[in-house]
Design an enzyme around this catalytic site. Structure first.
Site, mmCIF file in Angstrom:
data_model
loop_
_atom_site.group_PDB
_atom_site.id
_atom_site.type_symbol
_atom_site.label_atom_id
_atom_site.label_comp_id
_atom_site.label_asym_id
_atom_site.label_seq_id
_atom_site.Cartn_x
_atom_site.Cartn_y
_atom_site.Cartn_z
ATOM 1 C CB ALA A 43 -0.901 -0.003 1.230
ATOM 2 C CD GLU A 128 16.784 -6.549 16.290
ATOM 3 O OE1 GLU A 128 17.402 -5.554 16.697
ATOM 4 O OE2 GLU A 128 16.706 -7.609 16.945
ATOM 5 C CE LYS A 204 16.823 4.960 15.826
ATOM 6 N NZ LYS A 204 17.805 5.667 15.006
#
Ligand code: HSE
Length: 439
Positions: A43, A128, A204
């Site tokens: 998409a 990840e 992060k």
């Protein structure tokens, strides 16, 4: 065996990386998973641009239809942003699809609810690629180091910021010039303030801290300072003193709570982390059993980020038919065993400090300044006074830069010292303060 089908949300830099790796390494990947993996739909916003890539994937502009497409097993999200991405991922989960995402902002800020929704539905959310691009740091923290109590971790986790600092230090290039190059490579976030003001690194760090310490995702608790105020002279003074300035994310588990902080940091130049340059990322993790371990690799870019996303797709494929309780818990610890920690505030943080002050070049100034440190019980590790700059005519009396390196100390004490020093008539500018970590 029946192929696993992937629906890609987005075919930009990262989405293309995923599609390319899955196509190029299809045979090798099937040897690992035991079944083929096919990207069947993507998409996108711009259909003609995506079709011009000729990837042999059905292209749609209807992302809502993709996340409810009954033929798709795993939705792989590489569009970023919060709206409509968050609702698309919730919708994918509601429709029983596993999700792989590179959207660190979404995981850091909304991950607790998203992961809980996935758990209730018995599907996986894998992330990840959210941290340090191609480095499998989540895998290392969640599985490889699972025997350890993680004491601290520190990392260079924003490629764009590291690229900017490296080019400034090595080539004397301007901040804006290097940022423009990072944007052209596709490293920088859509909003580059996320890179240069430390927000991307804070996302992060939030994720790594949660997985390392078994706590919920606590993005709002991260102290965040970017690199936009770093001056060339600090880069040079740091080098003269045997340090490099790097933008670090630091998470430390102390007996009295957890420090979560992102900021420019002086690191001794002999440390491996001080020599991580360009868009590369590196994370040091210190476990009680293993001691320090180091993870290094490309922190951004199409195929490095794609590498992590495809690894997540492979992990999910391997356990797709297993009972959800047989999967590695999303945040490394069993969900009911996650617990909030005391989140320490900046005055309680502990580090050493680099302080740069500009003082009138007259007798007694240095003695007054060092007395303030002595009164507060702050030890001075090094002090350097530079020559007056003859071209500086901003004060009637010449001024000199003074650089002080302190010992390790509570930040609250350093703040007191700064207030007292800045109040002196002989100090002509606000102090520059950069934390120092010897790692
Ligand atoms: N903008 C990010 C960086 C991309 O420069 O590190 C990878 O997360």
């Amino acid at each position: 065996m029946k192929p696993v089908t992937i629906g890609l949300l987005g075919l930009g830099t990262v989405g293309q990386g995923v599609a390319t790796i899955l196509a190029r390494n299809a045979a090798e990947i099937e040897r690992r998973t035991g079944r083929p993996i096919h990207v069947t739909r993507a998409a996108v916003r711009n259909r003609s641009k995506a079709e011009a890539l000729a990837l042999g994937i059905d292209i749609t502009t209807d992302a809502a239809a993709l996340v409810s497409d009954p033929t798709i097993d795993i939705v792989c999200e590489a569009i970023g942003g919060e709206d409509p991405t968050l609702s698309l991922l919730h919708s994918a989960i509601d429709n029983g699809k596993h999700v792989v995402t590179a959207n660190k902002a979404l995981i850091a800020v909304h991950g607790n609810a998203l992961l809980e929704a996935a758990r209730a539905k018995g599907v996986a959310v894998a992330y990840e690629s959210c941290v340090a691009g191609g480095i499998p740091i989540i895998k290392a923290l969640r599985e490889g180091l699972s025997a350890n109590r993680i004491e601290w971790l520190a990392g260079i986790i924003n490629g764009t910021g590291n690229f900017i600092l490296s080019e400034m230090a090595e080539k004397g290039r301007s901040f804006e010039d290097v940022l423009a190059e990072a944007q052209a490579y596709g490293y920088a976030e859509a909003d580059p303030t996320f890179d240069v003001e430390g927000i991307d690194a804070a996302h992060k760090l939030t994720i790594m801290a949660s997985v390392a310490f078994g706590m919920p995702l606590e993005f709002d608790a991260v102290y965040t300072e970017g690199i936009s105020k770093i001056q060339r002279e600090d880069v040079e003074f740091a080098q003269e003193l045997g340090y490099r300035i790097k933008h670090l994310g630091v998470a430390r588990q102390r007996d009295d709570g957890v420090e979560l902080r992102v900021h420019p940091t002086l690191i001794p130049e002999r440390r491996l982390l001080a020599n991580v340059n360009g868009v590369m990322n590196a994370v040091v993790v210190h476990g009680d059993a293993v001691g320090p371990t180091l993870y290094y690799g490309a922190g951004a870019g199409s195929e490095p980020t794609g590498s992590s996303m495809v690894a997540d797709i492979i992990d999910i494929t391997r356990t797709m038919d297993a009972h959800p309780s047989h999967r590695v818990p999303a945040l490394a610890f069993q969900p009911e065993a996650l617990h909030s920690q005391t989140l320490l505030q900046t005055p309680d943080y502990e580090a050493a400090y680099y302080l740069r002050l500009r003082a009138l070049d007259q007798p007694g100034v240095l003695a007054t300044v060092t007395t303030i440190f002595g009164d507060l019980g702050i030890s001075i590790e090094a002090i350097v006074q530079k020559e007056p700059d003859p071209s500086d005519v901003s004060e009637p009396i010449p001024t000199v830069p003074i650089i002080i390196l302190t010992g390790r100390v509570r930040e609250g004490l350093v703040e007191q010292a700064i207030i007292r020093i800045e109040a002196l008539d002989t100090i002509t500018q606000p102090l520059t303060r950069i934390r120092v970590e010897t790692l």
